[in-house]
Design a protein around this motif. Structure first.
Motif, mmCIF file in Angstrom:
data_model
loop_
_atom_site.group_PDB
_atom_site.id
_atom_site.type_symbol
_atom_site.label_atom_id
_atom_site.label_comp_id
_atom_site.label_asym_id
_atom_site.label_seq_id
_atom_site.Cartn_x
_atom_site.Cartn_y
_atom_site.Cartn_z
ATOM 1 N N ALA A 81 44.670 31.149 34.120
ATOM 2 C CA ALA A 81 45.324 31.000 35.425
ATOM 3 C C ALA A 81 45.763 32.347 35.996
ATOM 4 C CB ALA A 81 46.529 30.063 35.286
ATOM 5 N N CYS A 82 46.391 33.188 35.173
ATOM 6 C CA CYS A 82 46.858 34.488 35.659
ATOM 7 C C CYS A 82 45.689 35.380 36.063
ATOM 8 C CB CYS A 82 47.704 35.181 34.593
ATOM 9 S SG CYS A 82 49.320 34.410 34.315
ATOM 10 N N SER A 83 44.594 35.324 35.320
ATOM 11 C CA SER A 83 43.419 36.131 35.671
ATOM 12 C C SER A 83 42.868 35.726 37.033
ATOM 13 C CB SER A 83 42.331 35.970 34.597
ATOM 14 O OG SER A 83 42.775 36.434 33.343
ATOM 15 N N LEU A 84 42.793 34.416 37.298
ATOM 16 C CA LEU A 84 42.265 33.948 38.576
ATOM 17 C C LEU A 84 43.200 34.305 39.731
ATOM 18 C CD1 LEU A 84 40.909 30.430 37.521
ATOM 19 C CD2 LEU A 84 39.570 32.475 38.069
ATOM 20 N N HIS A 109 52.336 40.395 42.245
ATOM 21 C CA HIS A 109 51.347 40.729 41.211
ATOM 22 C C HIS A 109 52.034 40.902 39.858
ATOM 23 C CE1 HIS A 109 47.759 43.590 40.105
ATOM 24 N NE2 HIS A 109 48.027 42.732 39.143
ATOM 25 N N GLY A 110 53.203 41.546 39.863
ATOM 26 C CA GLY A 110 53.910 41.811 38.619
ATOM 27 C C GLY A 110 54.302 40.551 37.869
ATOM 28 N N VAL A 111 54.569 39.463 38.587
ATOM 29 C CA VAL A 111 54.925 38.197 37.943
ATOM 30 C C VAL A 111 53.762 37.705 37.088
ATOM 31 C CG1 VAL A 111 55.578 35.792 38.341
ATOM 32 C CG2 VAL A 111 56.517 37.604 39.801
ATOM 33 N N PHE A 112 52.571 37.712 37.643
ATOM 34 C CA PHE A 112 51.401 37.212 36.902
ATOM 35 C C PHE A 112 50.924 38.235 35.870
ATOM 36 C CE2 PHE A 112 51.605 34.839 40.807
ATOM 37 C CZ PHE A 112 51.390 33.538 40.364
#
Length: 429
Positions: A81-84, A109-112
């Protein structure tokens, strides 16, 4: 067979190395080039510096939460999920025409990014043998160091052809990350089917951020090195200006495979404590001078300690954490480490502007020196408190042929009202 070493290098281990290499290859093409894009869009040098600051602080502040979420929904799901989502950020970066939008995107962006880091670290811990945990984390971490060594050069080359091309390249790598993560099996059943609500007081592994303040104290100096070692070299007429980074990478690649496996054999603390001392000494050398000999001497000493400390610390802490809580634990470690880097960069910049480079690195050395007594004080109170001492047990052998058991202590499960039996073996000292 007794005495036989458990297998470390498996297919899944190498797939995770490939995943992490791709993660950092993508990120470190973006991070050094984004400030130039911000300047091109009319931003100031201060706003350009905020890009990394926003991303780092967002990652640090949310890592305990995203790590706990990975425990709940599954580490593989979190990685995919984070990669997508980060691939989507590449599209947003490419289409943005305001540097203010870039800064907002960096914070999100930093959250993911924190989700990627905490989940991948927890995943690798699940699949490496406990008897070789520090060694496994250390070798896995080398894949990120190699990526960081080559990514900026590639990123600037692509950026020379246009910002959109750079974003397209990082987006493609993000999709490759998702594909690699999708091919991985889930190392253990996630806790998402549990009946307990997600937001409870047991969501965070609170002991880990507390003892991980040790990492904040020494990563403070690393933040300053990252931001100012090239400027320090230039101020002293040293060329190339990036000589410190090159020497640091070479030292870590050379010493980590030797020092980290030693920790699994002789005890994590016996290697971690000298590493903290080397970090403080390495920063002190920068306070004494910024000429080529001082820079190289610092890179050798600091790199030996810094490259060894993190994987050994992580392996030691994981021995005191329930397997179902490893994502939350790594989130706490990441929070302390990233906060130290961001705070060090900002604070040392202020000290350099108002005082001098030596004063800034002397401050970093003093904080790093405090990391050793802080760790000794907090790990006894937080990690070992209430867990008891090791007891002998058949079939468990410690280094040197002595028997050492991992006593099972009932701990309250984070996902149910019952108790779970987990290993709480104390580290040999």
């Amino acid at each position: 067979m007794a005495g036989e070493r458990e297998r470390l290098f498996t297919t899944r281990f190498f797939v995770m190395c490939a995943f992490s290499f791709t993660v950092f290859l993508s990120a470190f093409q973006l991070l050094p080039t984004a400030p130039f894009r911000i300047l091109d869009l009319g931003g100031t040098k201060f706003s350009a510096g905020l890009f990394l600051g926003f991303l780092t602080y967002a990652s640090a502040f949310t890592a305990p939460l995203t790590g706990a979420l990975a425990d709940r929904v599954g580490k593989r799901r979190m990685l995919v999920a984070c990669s997508l989502v980060i691939a989507g950020f590449s599209v947003a970066y490419a289409t943005s025409r305001s540097y203010r939008v870039l800064l907002v995107l960096a914070f999100a962006h930093g959250v993911f990014w924190s989700g990627l880091l905490s989940s991948s670290a927890a995943y690798i811990t699940d699949i490496v043998p406990e008897s070789r945990r520090a060694e496994g984390i250390g070798y896995w971490g080398l894949s990120t160091i190699v990526a960081v060594a080559v990514a900026p050069t590639i990123g600037f080359w692509i950026y020379g052809h246009g910002w959109i091309w750079l974003c397209a390249a990082t987006g493609a790598l993000n999709l490759a990350m998702a594909a690699i993560a999708f091919s991985l099996p889930e190392p253990q059943a996630p806790a998402w089917m549990g009946s307990e609500r997600f937001f409870t007081r047991r969501l965070l592994e609170w002991r880990v951020p507390a003892v991980s303040f040790t990492l904040f104290l020494y990563s403070f100096g690393y933040g300053g090195i990252t931001s100012f070692s090239a400027l320090y070299a230039a101020a002293n007429g040293v060329v190339p200006r990036g000589i410190y980074f090159t020497a640091l990478a070479v030292v870590i690649l050379a010493t980590r495979p030797l020092c980290v496996p030693l920790a699994d054999r002789v005890g994590h603390k016996k290697v971690f404590l000298p590493s903290l001392l080397l970090i403080a000494i390495g920063l002190s050398l920068l306070a004494f001078g910024g000429t080529r000999p001082w820079l190289l001497a610092s890179a050798v000493v600091f790199g030996t300690g810094f490259g060894t400390a993190y994987p050994v610390f992580a392996a030691y802490v994981m021995r005191h954490v329930e397997p179902a809580r490893r994502g939350a634990a790594f989130g706490g470690i990441l929070a302390a480490f990233d906060t130290g880097i961001g705070t060090g960069s900002i604070t040392m910049g202020w000290i350099i502007q108002h005082r001098s480079f030596p004063a800034a690195f002397a401050t970093a050395a003093a904080l790093a020196a405090l990391s050793l007594p802080f760790f000794l004080l907090t790990e006894k109170r937080l990690l070992k408190a209430g867990h008891g001492e090791p007891h002998p047990s058949p079939g468990s052998s410690a280094p040197g042929g002595q028997s050492q058991a991992a006593p099972l202590t009932p701990l309250e499960s984070p996902w149910s009202g019952g108790a779970s039996r987990v290993s709480t073996r104390s580290e040999k000292t």
